[in-house]
Scaffold this motif. Structure first.
Motif, short mmCIF file in Angstrom:
data_model
loop_
_atom_site.label_atom_id
_atom_site.label_comp_id
_atom_site.label_asym_id
_atom_site.label_seq_id
_atom_site.Cartn_x
_atom_site.Cartn_y
_atom_site.Cartn_z
N LEU A 9 -4.33 -1.65 2.77
CA LEU A 9 -3.42 -1.45 3.75
C LEU A 9 -2.09 -2.28 4.31
CD1 LEU A 9 -5.44 0.02 6.52
CD2 LEU A 9 -4.67 1.45 4.06
N THR B 100 0.60 -1.20 0.26
CA THR B 100 -0.23 0.34 0.00
C THR B 100 0.89 1.64 -0.39
OG1 THR B 100 -1.46 1.29 1.15
CG2 THR B 100 0.07 -0.32 2.38
N SER B 101 0.37 2.48 -0.45
CA SER B 101 0.90 3.76 -0.67
C SER B 101 0.34 4.54 0.05
CB SER B 101 0.82 4.39 -2.42
OG SER B 101 -0.45 4.28 -2.54
N PHE B 102 -0.35 3.73 1.40
CA PHE B 102 -1.62 4.56 2.36
C PHE B 102 -0.94 5.14 3.24
CE2 PHE B 102 -4.92 2.81 -0.53
CZ PHE B 102 -5.23 4.41 -2.05
N LYS B 103 -1.07 6.27 3.75
CA LYS B 103 -0.44 6.26 5.53
C LYS B 103 -2.02 6.02 6.10
CE LYS B 103 2.23 10.84 4.31
NZ LYS B 103 2.75 11.99 4.43
N GLY B 104 -2.79 5.53 5.95
CA GLY B 104 -4.16 4.87 7.18
C GLY B 104 -4.96 5.22 6.50
N ASP C 100 -6.74 7.27 3.81
CA ASP C 100 -6.42 8.22 2.73
C ASP C 100 -7.38 6.70 2.01
OD1 ASP C 100 -5.16 10.29 3.36
OD2 ASP C 100 -3.23 9.20 3.89
N LYS D 212 1.43 -4.12 3.86
CA LYS D 212 2.55 -3.46 3.19
C LYS D 212 3.01 -3.90 2.93
CE LYS D 212 2.33 -0.03 7.79
NZ LYS D 212 2.84 0.20 8.66
#
Length: 457
Positions: free
Chosen positions: A308, A283-287, A290, A310
């Motif tokens: 989500l 994933t490139s989302f921080k949380g 997003d 990683k």
């Protein structure tokens, strides 16, 4: 003194001196048979001849049984050609549209009439070999043709009144090193849309074009009317000059090729550019917030990119999987996931799956396409009437996604466009009702079978 208590009888014969080979059917043996036996070399030859004779009789009986069984079967009707026509070059492909037969040749293409099989028109301006042809009848004696040549270029033609008119080369580029090769062409029924699958050096994509056939028909009819007026004016001038000089005149008509020499038709419009799905990575989302922003209303399934998980979690899961099934992976070999380079796509008529609220459609004109890429589990639906912003988006998202348990090997759509058949690499065939959106049947073929193509009859 007579001491016998039983009457005298015939004593049983003694068998101890009989030869063992004569115990059965001894009375059928010829007493002179031993004198008639052949010497050893001839007995071997006689035995071989008898074996050959018996084998021949078995083969004859087997063939007779097969011949009788073949007579009991329903014999297919033999069809013989009723007519034939000659072409000047080697014929590579052909297509039928209306009352014409279009043949792709080693140099150009030609058209024949079906009624008398006469050559009515030929095109060889580019001196190129045509390898595939797709044609559709637009009405009013007008036909649209898509021809693929030996270099992978797609030529778009309009055939009107026995004359070819080149509209555009769809994948033509100025730099030859940047040329993309066409590997698949699909023309929708009625000639409203055309799709071409292109491959570059390292990538592949699908382009969907809208063909402005109504504009073509209007432009061709207008130019044909202007040409007829020009021909009539030339007849009148010729008539007046001939009356003044000789008192006779000759009616002449302009050839159709001359009438359409200056016709410039509107090129097709690029609607969609569909690219293959990328491999799912970390994933490139921080949380979670997003990720939720990228998700739509949640009414349809996606391609699995908005998650989500990683990269470290992917790697850990991959190590656990490899260590658990190491012996199976070593036996079959590990195949790295790559971006697919081939797709199968179909133009789809309106249905509940592809209809949006307040969408006005015609029942015989496609409203979307169905695409599945080689080795992918998902069958994706895309609507054709998209906004300009969505068209410019480099990563076009499907409107509907149907995931499958196994990678899709091939697919087919019925002529009414209601039923969709998906064949997986696990040799299962699923028939979907596209109007209602649920499967009608699932059929499993024998194990270790790979389905390469499927068709509705």
């Amino acid at each position: 003194l007579n001491t016998r208590t039983h009457p005298p009888g015939i004593p049983p014969p003694s068998e101890k001196d009989w030869p063992k080979e004569d115990e059965e059917n001894f009375f059928l043996l010829d007493p002179d048979g031993k004198l008639d036996e052949l010497p050893q070399p001839l007995r071997m030859i006689d035995k071989l001849v008898m074996q050959a004779f018996e084998s021949a009789m078995e083969i004859i009986e087997r063939r007779e049984m097969l011949r009788k069984a073949q007579k009991l079967k329903v014999q297919p009707q033999k069809c013989f050609p009723t007519a034939e026509f000659q072409v000047t070059e080697t014929a590579n492909c052909l297509a039928v549209s209306g009352k014409y037969i279009f043949v792709g040749l080693s140099v150009g293409l030609t058209a024949f009439k079906m009624c008398d099989l006469k050559d009515v028109c030929a095109w060889d301006a580019a001196k190129t070999e045509i390898c595939a042809i797709h044609a559709s009848d637009l009405g009013n004696e007008c036909h649209v043709l898509l021809a693929v040549d030996e270099m992978g270029l797609v030529w778009l033609f309009c055939f009107y009144k026995e004359s070819f008119l080149l509209i555009k080369i769809l994948n033509e580029v100025d730099d030859i090193s940047q040329r993309n090769t066409c590997v698949e062409v699909v023309l929708s029924r009625g000639g409203d849309y055309a799709g071409i699958l292109l491959q570059g050096n390292t990538k592949a994509w699908l382009e969907i074009y809208q063909l402005p056939k109504d504009s073509w028909l209007t432009e061709i009819e207008k130019n044909a009317g202007a040409a007829e007026e020009l021909a009539c004016s030339e007849r009148r001038s010729s008539y007046s000059s001939e009356v003044q000089n000789m008192g006779t005149f000759l009616l002449q008509e302009l050839p159709v090729s001359a009438i359409q020499a200056d016709v410039k038709l509107v090129p097709p419009v690029l609607l969609l550019t569909v690219r293959p799905p990328k491999p799912i990575t970390g994933t490139s989302f921080k949380g979670p917030l997003d990720a939720l922003k990228e998700v739509d209303d949640g009414s349809v399934l996606g391609l699995g990119y908005n998650h989500l998980i990683k990269d470290s979690q992917w790697e850990l899961q991959d190590e656990i999987f490899r260590s658990t099934y190491q012996e199976y992976l070593e036996a079959e070999g590990v195949i790295e996931e790559e971006i697919p380079r081939y797709a199968t796509f179909h133009f789809l008529l309106p249905s509940q799956i592809l209809l949006e609220p307040e969408m006005q459609v015609q029942p015989d004109i496609p409203v979307g396409i169905g695409v599945h890429w080689d080795g992918n589990h998902n069958f994706c639906f895309y609507l054709l009437n998209r906004s300009l912003k969505e068209k410019e988006d480099s990563d076009l998202k499907p409107d509907v996604v149907w995931p499958c348990a196994a990678p899709i090997a091939c697919s087919a759509v019925s002529s009414c466009s209601r039923y969709l058949a998906l064949a997986g690499e696990d040799a299962t065939i699923t028939i979907w009702d596209k109007h209602l959106g649920y499967p009608l049947s699932v059929t499993a073929i024998l194990e270790e079978r790979f389905i390469r193509s499927i068709h509705f009859l």
